[in-house]
Design an enzyme around this catalytic site. Structure first.
Site, PDB file in Angstrom:
ATOM      1  N   SER A 118       0.831  -1.208   0.000  1.00 28.16           N
ATOM      2  CA  SER A 118       0.000   0.000   0.000  1.00 28.16           C
ATOM      3  C   SER A 118       0.857   1.246   0.000  1.00 28.16           C
ATOM      4  CB  SER A 118      -0.874   0.105   1.246  1.00 28.16           C
ATOM      5  OG  SER A 118      -1.259  -1.078   1.772  1.00 28.16           O
ATOM      6  N   GLU A 151      -6.257  -1.378  -7.579  1.00 26.70           N
ATOM      7  CA  GLU A 151      -5.391  -0.414  -8.250  1.00 26.70           C
ATOM      8  C   GLU A 151      -4.233  -1.192  -8.877  1.00 26.70           C
ATOM      9  OE1 GLU A 151      -5.900   3.579  -5.463  1.00 26.70           O
ATOM     10  OE2 GLU A 151      -4.334   2.171  -4.937  1.00 26.70           O
TER      11      GLU A 151
HETATM   12  P1  NAI Z   1      -0.695  -9.807   7.582  1.00 25.12           P
HETATM   13  O1  NAI Z   1       0.195  -9.461   8.709  1.00 25.12           O
HETATM   14  O2  NAI Z   1      -2.119 -10.155   7.857  1.00 25.12           O
HETATM   15  O3  NAI Z   1      -0.060 -11.030   6.740  1.00 25.12           O
HETATM   16  C1  NAI Z   1       1.278 -11.076   6.333  1.00 25.12           C
HETATM   17  C2  NAI Z   1       1.666 -12.554   6.205  1.00 25.12           C
HETATM   18  O4  NAI Z   1       2.942 -12.621   5.563  1.00 25.12           O
HETATM   19  C3  NAI Z   1       1.817 -13.268   7.541  1.00 25.12           C
HETATM   20  O5  NAI Z   1       1.037 -14.458   7.521  1.00 25.12           O
HETATM   21  C4  NAI Z   1       3.317 -13.592   7.632  1.00 25.12           C
HETATM   22  O6  NAI Z   1       3.579 -14.819   8.273  1.00 25.12           O
HETATM   23  C5  NAI Z   1       3.698 -13.641   6.172  1.00 25.12           C
HETATM   24  N1  NAI Z   1       5.114 -13.374   5.923  1.00 25.12           N
HETATM   25  C6  NAI Z   1       5.906 -12.427   6.492  1.00 25.12           C
HETATM   26  N2  NAI Z   1       7.138 -12.479   5.968  1.00 25.12           N
HETATM   27  C7  NAI Z   1       7.110 -13.455   5.019  1.00 25.12           C
HETATM   28  C8  NAI Z   1       8.067 -13.966   4.101  1.00 25.12           C
HETATM   29  N3  NAI Z   1       9.310 -13.473   4.071  1.00 25.12           N
HETATM   30  N4  NAI Z   1       7.688 -14.960   3.263  1.00 25.12           N
HETATM   31  C9  NAI Z   1       6.439 -15.451   3.302  1.00 25.12           C
HETATM   32  N5  NAI Z   1       5.477 -15.019   4.136  1.00 25.12           N
HETATM   33  C10 NAI Z   1       5.828 -14.015   4.985  1.00 25.12           C
HETATM   34  O7  NAI Z   1      -0.584  -8.561   6.567  1.00 25.12           O
HETATM   35  P2  NAI Z   1      -1.676  -7.975   5.553  1.00 25.12           P
HETATM   36  O8  NAI Z   1      -2.547  -7.007   6.254  1.00 25.12           O
HETATM   37  O9  NAI Z   1      -2.286  -9.100   4.814  1.00 25.12           O
HETATM   38  O10 NAI Z   1      -0.759  -7.106   4.559  1.00 25.12           O
HETATM   39  C11 NAI Z   1       0.091  -7.699   3.620  1.00 25.12           C
HETATM   40  C12 NAI Z   1       0.489  -6.681   2.569  1.00 25.12           C
HETATM   41  O11 NAI Z   1      -0.687  -6.130   1.957  1.00 25.12           O
HETATM   42  C13 NAI Z   1       1.285  -5.480   3.074  1.00 25.12           C
HETATM   43  O12 NAI Z   1       2.195  -5.116   2.074  1.00 25.12           O
HETATM   44  C14 NAI Z   1       0.217  -4.410   3.250  1.00 25.12           C
HETATM   45  O13 NAI Z   1       0.739  -3.114   3.147  1.00 25.12           O
HETATM   46  C15 NAI Z   1      -0.689  -4.713   2.073  1.00 25.12           C
HETATM   47  N6  NAI Z   1      -2.090  -4.271   2.210  1.00 25.12           N
HETATM   48  C16 NAI Z   1      -2.786  -4.423   3.386  1.00 25.12           C
HETATM   49  C17 NAI Z   1      -4.114  -4.011   3.472  1.00 25.12           C
HETATM   50  C18 NAI Z   1      -4.884  -4.189   4.740  1.00 25.12           C
HETATM   51  O14 NAI Z   1      -5.942  -3.519   4.895  1.00 25.12           O
HETATM   52  N7  NAI Z   1      -4.474  -5.023   5.664  1.00 25.12           N
HETATM   53  C19 NAI Z   1      -4.811  -3.400   2.328  1.00 25.12           C
HETATM   54  C20 NAI Z   1      -4.023  -3.384   1.114  1.00 25.12           C
HETATM   55  C21 NAI Z   1      -2.700  -3.757   1.086  1.00 25.12           C
END
Ligand code: NAI
Length: 391
Positions: A118, A151
């Site tokens: 994001s 997007e």
């Molecule tokens: P989250 O914390 O729910 O999930 C992230 C996952 O990635 C975790 O399960 C973690 O174990 C895993 N992970 C971390 N390092 C890793 C690696 N090196 N290899 C494989 N898996 C790994 O995070 P979320 O909220 O799903 O966000 C993920 C991405 O999406 C971020 O870049 C965030 O900025 C973006 N995003 C989030 C939104 C939201 O509302 N939560 C909306 C739009 C984009």
């Protein structure tokens, strides 16, 4: 044609994106470093599918088809057959770059490597690849299966082919695409800033309460939630961080300046719904419902609050067009489909009149003499030439 999709990170976003791709008929491999995260994604999908069956939205054959389309894997190498990979791991540039350069060793020459980031620049993530032209931003909104908007953000390195295939694929998945330039906040997280920022500023000036501002935006503007209700819903910590990130990324442009009120609420742990207290009290059912009770206020005051926030939003949308962040159609679509605004902001500008927008901005500038209230050059030019955004 994209058939095999690899998703990296099975958290909130990764699991949601996997569901979208699997529903559209792709064969998905969902990868995470933590087995607990994979187990949770699988269990959550089971619950979501059961609910859809109960509601009669899908039958059990469809449930089975979607679930069978997803494989849960604990090694990055397993994504080697992917035509497209979408990364949704922790928001950290170094970690993302590391994963991208490792992944590139396993996948084929023409696999598209996308990020759901994001706030990070796609150009910086793409720079970790040998073939950066295959890299692109594909930014879903939360919850991914429900929110229509995606997007799509080409970096300066991205090839035309990567962009075209990505846009087509996301449309095939049933989503609405808005193409955005690789700039801070893309479209939605940039254009929406005044909804929060100007509301906080009006409150800080001491002229209106949280509920007066919320009522004005809902009753006159037709927004589903007022700014303070929405900040409580998103979480004050999360919303503050987005504002601060955008502010810094724009070299401290005063238009995006964060607010002390929100910082203090965040520091105090008044995060909103998730902590039981934010701008409103959510500690009991009774309080939640009383916070939602609309207190009607003086109509003239309501109009002036609404007009001030609206014109700041319109100015931001017009400026995004001025800087070629996206087309007028995509800017309006992004706000109606990504954050459920009742109308597109540029269409709203046409309705109010471009002369009205310029006059309101100039009145604010006259009052404060702050750069924050500078009128977009595009609005000024359109006013001079008697133009509208849409015919
Ligand atoms: P989250 O914390 O729910 O999930 C992230 C996952 O990635 C975790 O399960 C973690 O174990 C895993 N992970 C971390 N390092 C890793 C690696 N090196 N290899 C494989 N898996 C790994 O995070 P979320 O909220 O799903 O966000 C993920 C991405 O999406 C971020 O870049 C965030 O900025 C973006 N995003 C989030 C939104 C939201 O509302 N939560 C909306 C739009 C984009």
């Amino acid at each position: 044609m994209i058939k095999n999709v690899g998703i990296i990170g099975s958290g909130t976003m990764g699991a949601g994106i996997a569901q979208v791709a699997a529903t559209a008929g792709c064969s998905v491999k969902l990868y995470d470093t933590k087995t607990e995260a994979l187990d949770k994604a699988k269990a959550d999908l089971e619950k979501i599918m059961d609910r859809l069956v109960e509601k009669g939205k899908i039958d059990s054959t469809e449930k089975e088809r979607i679930q069978n389309n997803i494989k849960y894997v604990s090694s990055l190498k397993e994504l080697k057959d992917s035509d497209l990979t979408i990364e949704a791991i922790v928001e950290n540039l170094d970690i993302k770059k590391n994963v991208f350069s490792t992944l590139e060793k396993f996948v084929s020459e023409d696999c598209i490597i996308a990020s759901n980031t994001s706030s990070l620049s796609i150009a910086s993530i793409a720079s970790s690849l040998q073939k950066p032209e295959r890299c692109i931003g594909i930014h879903f909104f939360n919850p991914a299966p429900l929110m229509k908007l995606v997007e799509v953000i080409p970096a300066i390195q991205t090839s035309e082919e990567t962009l075209n295939i990505s846009v087509k694929t996301i449309k095939d998945w049933g989503k609405t695409v808005a193409v955005a330039k690789d700039t801070p906040g893309f479209i939605v997280n940039r254009v929406a800033r005044p909804f929060y920022g100007e509301a906080l500023r009006i409150y800080e000036e001491g002229t209106a309460t949280f509920s007066e501002i919320d009522s004005a935006m809902k009753e006159i503007g037709g927004f589903r939630m007022g700014p303070f209700e929405l900040m409580d819903f998103i979480g004050n910590d999360v919303n503050y961080t987005v504002t601060e990130t955008v502010f810094e990324a724009f070299y401290f442009d005063p238009r995006y300046k964060p607010s002390f009120t929100q910082k203090r609420f965040s520091e105090a742990g008044y995060l909103g719904r998730k902590s039981g207290k934010g701008y409103y009290d959510y500690s009991s059912e009774m309080n939640v419902s009383s916070s939602a009770v609309e207190r009607s206020i003086d109509k003239e005051k309501s109009e002036s609050i609404f007009n001030r926030i609206l014109v700041m939003l319109i100015n931001e949308a017009a400026d995004a067009l001025f800087w070629n962040i996206a087309s007028a159609e995509d800017i309006d679509t992004a706000m109606t489909k990504g954050v459920n605004y009742p109308k597109g902001l540029l269409a709203w500008a046409d309705e109010k009149g471009i002369d009205w927008c310029v006059k309101k901005m100039d009145e604010l500038y006259e009052e404060y003499h702050e750069d924050r209230y500078r009128c977009s050059p595009l609005l000024r030019k359109m006013n001079r030439e008697g133009m509208r955004f849409f015919d």
